[in-house]
Design a protein around this motif. Sequence first.
Motif, PDB file in Angstrom:
ATOM      1  N   LEU A 144       7.134   4.932   1.407  1.00 38.46           N
ATOM      2  CA  LEU A 144       8.860   5.610   2.101  1.00 38.46           C
ATOM      3  C   LEU A 144      10.093   4.886   2.339  1.00 38.46           C
ATOM      4  CD1 LEU A 144       7.083   9.169   3.269  1.00 38.46           C
ATOM      5  CD2 LEU A 144       8.703   8.763   1.109  1.00 38.46           C
ATOM      6  N   THR A 145       9.476   4.260   2.968  1.00 37.21           N
ATOM      7  CA  THR A 145      10.973   3.447   3.708  1.00 37.21           C
ATOM      8  C   THR A 145      10.911   2.267   3.206  1.00 37.21           C
ATOM      9  OG1 THR A 145       9.053   2.569   5.486  1.00 37.21           O
ATOM     10  CG2 THR A 145      10.060   4.752   5.819  1.00 37.21           C
ATOM     11  N   GLY A 146       9.899   0.978   2.575  1.00 35.73           N
ATOM     12  CA  GLY A 146      10.160  -0.077   2.310  1.00 35.73           C
ATOM     13  C   GLY A 146       8.810  -1.224   3.383  1.00 35.73           C
ATOM     14  N   ALA A 147       8.731  -2.155   2.051  1.00 41.34           N
ATOM     15  CA  ALA A 147       7.073  -2.731   2.332  1.00 41.34           C
ATOM     16  C   ALA A 147       7.850  -3.629   2.953  1.00 41.34           C
ATOM     17  CB  ALA A 147       6.884  -3.361   1.593  1.00 41.34           C
ATOM     18  N   TYR A 148       9.134  -4.234   3.388  1.00 40.32           N
ATOM     19  CA  TYR A 148      10.042  -5.455   3.950  1.00 40.32           C
ATOM     20  C   TYR A 148       9.914  -5.338   5.090  1.00 40.32           C
ATOM     21  CZ  TYR A 148      11.102  -7.940  -0.663  1.00 40.32           C
ATOM     22  OH  TYR A 148      10.436  -8.346  -1.957  1.00 40.32           O
ATOM     23  N   ALA A 149       9.076  -4.730   6.382  1.00 40.63           N
ATOM     24  CA  ALA A 149       9.532  -4.764   7.365  1.00 40.63           C
ATOM     25  C   ALA A 149       7.965  -5.082   8.207  1.00 40.63           C
ATOM     26  CB  ALA A 149       9.964  -3.123   7.413  1.00 40.63           C
ATOM     27  N   GLU A 150       8.116  -4.640   9.583  1.00 35.68           N
ATOM     28  CA  GLU A 150       7.296  -4.540  10.355  1.00 35.68           C
ATOM     29  C   GLU A 150       6.519  -3.147  10.169  1.00 35.68           C
ATOM     30  OE1 GLU A 150       7.564  -7.852  13.692  1.00 35.68           O
ATOM     31  OE2 GLU A 150       8.802  -5.882  13.740  1.00 35.68           O
ATOM     32  N   TYR A 151       6.777  -2.788  10.495  1.00 39.20           N
ATOM     33  CA  TYR A 151       5.883  -0.955   9.770  1.00 39.20           C
ATOM     34  C   TYR A 151       6.648  -0.541   8.264  1.00 39.20           C
ATOM     35  CZ  TYR A 151       4.677  -1.506  14.769  1.00 39.20           C
ATOM     36  OH  TYR A 151       3.883  -1.449  15.843  1.00 39.20           O
ATOM     37  N   ALA A 152       5.796   0.305   7.633  1.00 38.44           N
ATOM     38  CA  ALA A 152       6.296   1.102   6.707  1.00 38.44           C
ATOM     39  C   ALA A 152       5.907   2.530   6.936  1.00 38.44           C
ATOM     40  CB  ALA A 152       5.666   0.332   5.533  1.00 38.44           C
ATOM     41  N   LEU A 153       6.932   3.676   6.069  1.00 41.38           N
ATOM     42  CA  LEU A 153       6.060   4.612   5.833  1.00 41.38           C
ATOM     43  C   LEU A 153       5.582   4.964   4.611  1.00 41.38           C
ATOM     44  CD1 LEU A 153       5.175   7.154   8.460  1.00 41.38           C
ATOM     45  CD2 LEU A 153       8.315   8.133   7.356  1.00 41.38           C
ATOM     46  N   GLY A 154       4.389   5.864   4.499  1.00 38.37           N
ATOM     47  CA  GLY A 154       4.537   6.129   3.153  1.00 38.37           C
ATOM     48  C   GLY A 154       3.463   7.266   3.333  1.00 38.37           C
ATOM     49  N   LEU A 155       3.463   8.113   1.915  1.00 38.08           N
ATOM     50  CA  LEU A 155       2.719   9.660   1.610  1.00 38.08           C
ATOM     51  C   LEU A 155       1.464   9.341   1.446  1.00 38.08           C
ATOM     52  CD1 LEU A 155       4.656  11.311  -1.406  1.00 38.08           C
ATOM     53  CD2 LEU A 155       5.015  11.524   1.381  1.00 38.08           C
ATOM     54  N   GLU A 156       0.174  10.367   2.047  1.00 37.43           N
ATOM     55  CA  GLU A 156      -0.924   9.533   1.939  1.00 37.43           C
ATOM     56  C   GLU A 156      -2.063   9.162   0.525  1.00 37.43           C
ATOM     57  OE1 GLU A 156      -5.091  12.126   2.821  1.00 37.43           O
ATOM     58  OE2 GLU A 156      -3.305  13.164   2.089  1.00 37.43           O
ATOM     59  N   GLU A 157      -0.730   9.617  -0.752  1.00 36.48           N
ATOM     60  CA  GLU A 157      -1.238   8.977  -1.784  1.00 36.48           C
ATOM     61  C   GLU A 157      -0.531   7.902  -2.113  1.00 36.48           C
ATOM     62  OE1 GLU A 157       1.841  12.210  -2.913  1.00 36.48           O
ATOM     63  OE2 GLU A 157       0.232  11.687  -0.933  1.00 36.48           O
ATOM     64  N   GLN A 158       0.571   7.576  -1.481  1.00 37.34           N
ATOM     65  CA  GLN A 158       0.803   5.683  -1.640  1.00 37.34           C
ATOM     66  C   GLN A 158       0.106   4.759  -0.545  1.00 37.34           C
ATOM     67  OE1 GLN A 158       4.035   6.336  -0.179  1.00 37.34           O
ATOM     68  NE2 GLN A 158       5.065   6.749  -2.235  1.00 37.34           N
ATOM     69  N   VAL A 159      -1.144   5.405   0.269  1.00 39.14           N
ATOM     70  CA  VAL A 159      -2.271   3.952   0.788  1.00 39.14           C
ATOM     71  C   VAL A 159      -3.562   5.077   0.261  1.00 39.14           C
ATOM     72  CG1 VAL A 159      -2.295   3.867   3.111  1.00 39.14           C
ATOM     73  CG2 VAL A 159      -0.180   4.578   3.181  1.00 39.14           C
ATOM     74  N   HIS A 160      -4.053   3.035   0.333  1.00 37.35           N
ATOM     75  CA  HIS A 160      -5.268   2.679   0.153  1.00 37.35           C
ATOM     76  C   HIS A 160      -6.304   1.990   0.725  1.00 37.35           C
ATOM     77  CE1 HIS A 160      -3.461   5.212  -3.631  1.00 37.35           C
ATOM     78  NE2 HIS A 160      -2.814   4.796  -3.403  1.00 37.35           N
ATOM     79  N   PRO A 161      -6.790   1.916   0.829  1.00 35.95           N
ATOM     80  CA  PRO A 161      -8.281   1.223   1.088  1.00 35.95           C
ATOM     81  C   PRO A 161      -8.242  -0.257   0.860  1.00 35.95           C
ATOM     82  CG  PRO A 161      -9.597   4.127   1.077  1.00 35.95           C
ATOM     83  CD  PRO A 161      -8.142   3.382   0.037  1.00 35.95           C
ATOM     84  N   LEU A 162      -8.534  -1.083   1.560  1.00 28.99           N
ATOM     85  CA  LEU A 162      -8.630  -2.184   1.278  1.00 28.99           C
ATOM     86  C   LEU A 162     -10.243  -2.735   1.432  1.00 28.99           C
ATOM     87  CD1 LEU A 162      -7.062  -5.344   0.164  1.00 28.99           C
ATOM     88  CD2 LEU A 162      -6.020  -5.347   3.085  1.00 28.99           C
ATOM     89  N   PRO A 163     -10.753  -3.558   0.234  1.00 29.12           N
ATOM     90  CA  PRO A 163     -12.190  -3.771   0.443  1.00 29.12           C
ATOM     91  C   PRO A 163     -11.469  -4.769   1.483  1.00 29.12           C
ATOM     92  CG  PRO A 163     -11.223  -3.462  -1.550  1.00 29.12           C
ATOM     93  CD  PRO A 163      -9.984  -3.459  -1.251  1.00 29.12           C
TER      94      PRO A 163
END
Length: 320
Positions: free
Chosen positions: A91-110
């Motif tokens: 929602l807020t952009g990835a080039y940052a120290e923190y990023a806000l996303g919807l639940e469906e935009q965030v996925h587990p990292l193996p």
Amino acid sequence: MKAIRVHEFGGPEVLKFEEVPTPKPSTGEVLVRVHAAGVNPYDTYMRAGTYALKPPLPYTPGSDAAGVVEAVGDGIKKVKQGDRVYTAKTLTGAYAEYALGLEEQVHPLPGKIDFKQGAGIWVPYGTAYHALYHAANAHASETALIHGASGGVGTAALQIARAMGLKVLGTAGTPKGLEVAKREGAHQVFDHRKAGYQEEILQATENRGVDVILEMLANVNLSNDTKLLTNNGRVIVIGSRGEVTINPRELMGRRASIRAFTLWAITAAEEADIHAGLFEGLENGTLRPVVGKELPLAEAARAHKEILESGSAGKIVLNC
């Protein structure tokens, strides 16, 4: 927090390293402490104002990040504070120290994938998976030609195509790029800066031609791609920086086709399919994101210049 902000469309110099308020998650939202952000070619087109999607100014670039869940809003069930995750859009952009996303935009990292590799998952691997499975409908025993095989999408496509059982040919423009392409799964590699390399590709198929071509720079290669296809061959256009002229007769005689897509237009079912496939491949080691260069967040402008230069080898990531 520190973030890259764009206040006007233009060259890499419009990327400003600034202090901005840290976002807070609302209902259905997840706040991720970003450890690394991936740089993609489309980021540069969007920054220049030439991309099909034009965000309202000012904005923070980037869709691909990896890090740890810092906080969650109400109703979040898929992840929790402390989980390692990667993002597929934010929602807020990835080039940052923190990023806000919807639940469906965030996925587990193996666990076997580090944050730098995690920053190179969504656009490269999502694009390659969508191109091979959904757009090309590729099958084991077919032959695939991957242009720009040493880049982020290229290395992802090599790994996926090999796992699918295809014979894989790759092109690159430097000795290092050719070495990377070979290492990541190409059965044979070809120098696309060499005059007549297309003839070498045909010879490698015993003049049969290839079934699938993944095309990263259609304005340069598409007219020649149509001559490399076998019967019912498919060119999948992933990237282009301009117009191109082709001879339709090259397609007609082969019953061949040119197909194209944008990752932003995939359906919910296709996206679910992509993430399920990527998670399994990342977890079992079939998929291994290649990090070519790391830069600090403050040097995003340099990353935007270098990602468009020829001779790429792997993914460029920004350490946050």
